[in-house]
Design a protein around this motif. Sequence first.
Motif, PDB file in Angstrom:
ATOM      1  N   TYR A  45       0.803  -1.092   0.209  1.00 42.53           N
ATOM      2  CA  TYR A  45      -0.045   0.071   0.072  1.00 42.53           C
ATOM      3  C   TYR A  45       0.885   1.230  -0.064  1.00 42.53           C
ATOM      4  O   TYR A  45       0.512   2.262  -0.708  1.00 42.53           O
ATOM      5  CB  TYR A  45      -1.007  -0.170   1.212  1.00 42.53           C
ATOM      6  CG  TYR A  45      -1.816  -1.215   1.082  1.00 42.53           C
ATOM      7  CD1 TYR A  45      -2.870  -1.192   0.365  1.00 42.53           C
ATOM      8  CD2 TYR A  45      -1.971  -2.358   2.025  1.00 42.53           C
ATOM      9  CE1 TYR A  45      -3.640  -2.217   0.032  1.00 42.53           C
ATOM     10  CE2 TYR A  45      -2.863  -3.239   1.876  1.00 42.53           C
ATOM     11  CZ  TYR A  45      -3.876  -3.387   0.837  1.00 42.53           C
ATOM     12  OH  TYR A  45      -4.645  -4.363   0.751  1.00 42.53           O
ATOM     13  N   GLN A  46       1.908   1.299   0.706  1.00 41.69           N
ATOM     14  CA  GLN A  46       2.953   2.474   0.623  1.00 41.69           C
ATOM     15  C   GLN A  46       3.429   2.625  -0.824  1.00 41.69           C
ATOM     16  O   GLN A  46       3.814   3.589  -1.245  1.00 41.69           O
ATOM     17  CB  GLN A  46       3.971   2.078   1.632  1.00 41.69           C
ATOM     18  CG  GLN A  46       3.788   2.360   3.079  1.00 41.69           C
ATOM     19  CD  GLN A  46       5.151   2.468   3.839  1.00 41.69           C
ATOM     20  OE1 GLN A  46       6.164   2.717   3.214  1.00 41.69           O
ATOM     21  NE2 GLN A  46       4.893   2.282   5.050  1.00 41.69           N
TER      22      GLN A  46
ATOM     23  N   LEU B 295      -5.567   5.095  -3.068  1.00 45.77           N
ATOM     24  CA  LEU B 295      -4.248   5.438  -2.928  1.00 45.77           C
ATOM     25  C   LEU B 295      -3.584   5.837  -4.413  1.00 45.77           C
ATOM     26  O   LEU B 295      -2.793   6.683  -4.355  1.00 45.77           O
ATOM     27  CB  LEU B 295      -3.325   4.208  -2.500  1.00 45.77           C
ATOM     28  CG  LEU B 295      -3.664   4.018  -0.814  1.00 45.77           C
ATOM     29  CD1 LEU B 295      -3.018   2.571  -0.699  1.00 45.77           C
ATOM     30  CD2 LEU B 295      -3.016   5.092  -0.226  1.00 45.77           C
TER      31      LEU B 295
ATOM     32  N   ARG C 288      -8.893   0.157  -1.190  1.00 45.88           N
ATOM     33  CA  ARG C 288      -7.948   0.945  -0.864  1.00 45.88           C
ATOM     34  C   ARG C 288      -6.979   1.353  -1.869  1.00 45.88           C
ATOM     35  O   ARG C 288      -6.419   2.322  -2.029  1.00 45.88           O
ATOM     36  CB  ARG C 288      -7.367   0.177   0.467  1.00 45.88           C
ATOM     37  CG  ARG C 288      -6.245   0.903   0.988  1.00 45.88           C
ATOM     38  CD  ARG C 288      -5.715   0.015   2.069  1.00 45.88           C
ATOM     39  NE  ARG C 288      -4.576   0.757   2.934  1.00 45.88           N
ATOM     40  CZ  ARG C 288      -3.740  -0.057   3.988  1.00 45.88           C
ATOM     41  NH1 ARG C 288      -4.055  -1.173   4.300  1.00 45.88           N
ATOM     42  NH2 ARG C 288      -2.799   0.826   4.282  1.00 45.88           N
ATOM     43  N   CYS C 289      -6.859   0.331  -2.752  1.00 49.79           N
ATOM     44  CA  CYS C 289      -5.670   0.376  -3.671  1.00 49.79           C
ATOM     45  C   CYS C 289      -6.303   1.751  -4.598  1.00 49.79           C
ATOM     46  O   CYS C 289      -5.381   2.532  -5.247  1.00 49.79           O
ATOM     47  CB  CYS C 289      -5.462  -0.948  -4.536  1.00 49.79           C
ATOM     48  SG  CYS C 289      -4.725  -2.132  -3.606  1.00 49.79           S
TER      49      CYS C 289
ATOM     50  N   GLU D 107       0.732   4.374  -3.127  1.00 53.18           N
ATOM     51  CA  GLU D 107       0.294   5.964  -2.628  1.00 53.18           C
ATOM     52  C   GLU D 107       0.723   6.795  -3.739  1.00 53.18           C
ATOM     53  O   GLU D 107       1.876   7.149  -3.811  1.00 53.18           O
ATOM     54  CB  GLU D 107       0.829   6.287  -1.339  1.00 53.18           C
ATOM     55  CG  GLU D 107       0.083   7.663  -0.884  1.00 53.18           C
ATOM     56  CD  GLU D 107       0.471   7.785   0.501  1.00 53.18           C
ATOM     57  OE1 GLU D 107       0.195   8.589   1.267  1.00 53.18           O
ATOM     58  OE2 GLU D 107       1.093   6.852   1.094  1.00 53.18           O
ATOM     59  N   GLY D 108       0.020   7.682  -4.423  1.00 53.89           N
ATOM     60  CA  GLY D 108       0.067   8.458  -5.483  1.00 53.89           C
ATOM     61  C   GLY D 108       0.698   8.209  -6.756  1.00 53.89           C
ATOM     62  O   GLY D 108       1.013   8.999  -7.563  1.00 53.89           O
TER      63      GLY D 108
END
Length: 443
Positions: A374-375, A403, A399-400, A378-379
């Motif tokens: 997940y980190q 992000l 969640r993906c 992000e973006g």
Amino acid sequence: MRIAMIGTGYVGLVSGACFSEFGVHVTCMDKDKGKIDQLLRGEIPIYEPGLDDLVAKNVKAGRLTFTLDLAEAMKGADAVFIAVGTPTRRGDGHADLTYVYAAAEEIAANLDGYTVVVNKSTVPVGTGREVEAIIRKARPDAEFDVASNPEFLREGAAIGDFMRPDRVVIGAESERARDTMRRLYRPLHLIETPIVMTNRETAELTKYAANAFLATKITFINEIADLCEKVGADVHDVAKGIGLDGRIGKKFLHPGPGYGGSCFPKDTLALVRTAQQHEAPVRIVETVVDINDKRKKSMTSRIVAACEGSLAGKTVAVLGVTFKPNTDDMRDAPSLDIVPALQAAGAHVRAFDPAGMHEAAKLLPGVDWRADAYQTLEGADCVAILTEWNEFRALDLNRCKALLKRPAMVDLRNIYNPAEMAAAGFLYSSIGRGSAPAGRQAG
């Protein structure tokens, strides 16, 4: 029985630990002091599920020891195994046998009583004969035989492959050597494991032929996947339809970015060179090598397409960099072609791998390594799955999507369903199944 294992790399350490589990007293020897020091501290220098427990158990039982001293390792040994690296030789593609021949010379200096010298390393046809000549020249009076016993271990499943193999192949020229090898493998004989007893040249070629055939299956289904994309077929259904034929079998029919790892790339190339040397070219394998090399390089274009035709100034999240899951092995991994190509096209690459990041960081400069999937997302403008680790199979898609800057996924391992990804609002592309536009059910 007692054996010495020269080399504590993947093959040597796994084989030594498994033989000790059979009740054999095993001494693993290596010239790399760092590795031996790690092993003496109870640390495993490679990632292989279950290996740490197996080593610890047999060290505690006194059946498995480690040393830098070959004389100590060979003292009282019934057999000494050569399990050193045989990388591709620079310039011509042949297997580099430098370490094998060096081991043979050192074995000759330490022979004490009848010993079977066993090539466990993957070596070209005729290597056993060369090893025998090296030892015989140095020690014409010595009592020994040279045998071939190729390994068929899959990284990530190596312990199971050793303990419950499809077969054991042994190439030996004397009944005395064959008897020693039978006694070593008696636990597998008792569970009716097929043991193929043959001559050295046949055993040596069997290993190369097996790996070349499996590499050919992978390359075949990859080309069929490309055709599926053009004609609207589903490669997984094609693979199932042909794999149910007992003459073909279902294994190694999963499409992807091309094979990698420590075996298939170097062994197919070595077989090609050996065949050319003996004027019996293997044209199918030559084609497989060429297609696979080009395939890994071509995967970048799929990620470019997912980023609307340009990677300039964009961030690509890469999940998985090892050549397969359940290993930290980076040798000939598709990521070694794909990631630098992404960077060359202007992308900033973020990546995460559950086991391979320490090794990958040495090989892939400029990558922004993250602590979890997940980190990494992000973006990012796009996420590309290069290795099918289990933890990537059940990502929280909502969640993906939240992000990512743009919900684009390139799944080079086909671990998600196109229809489900489209319904979840992803711009999703995979191998051999076409692409599904976001928000529309795929047919």
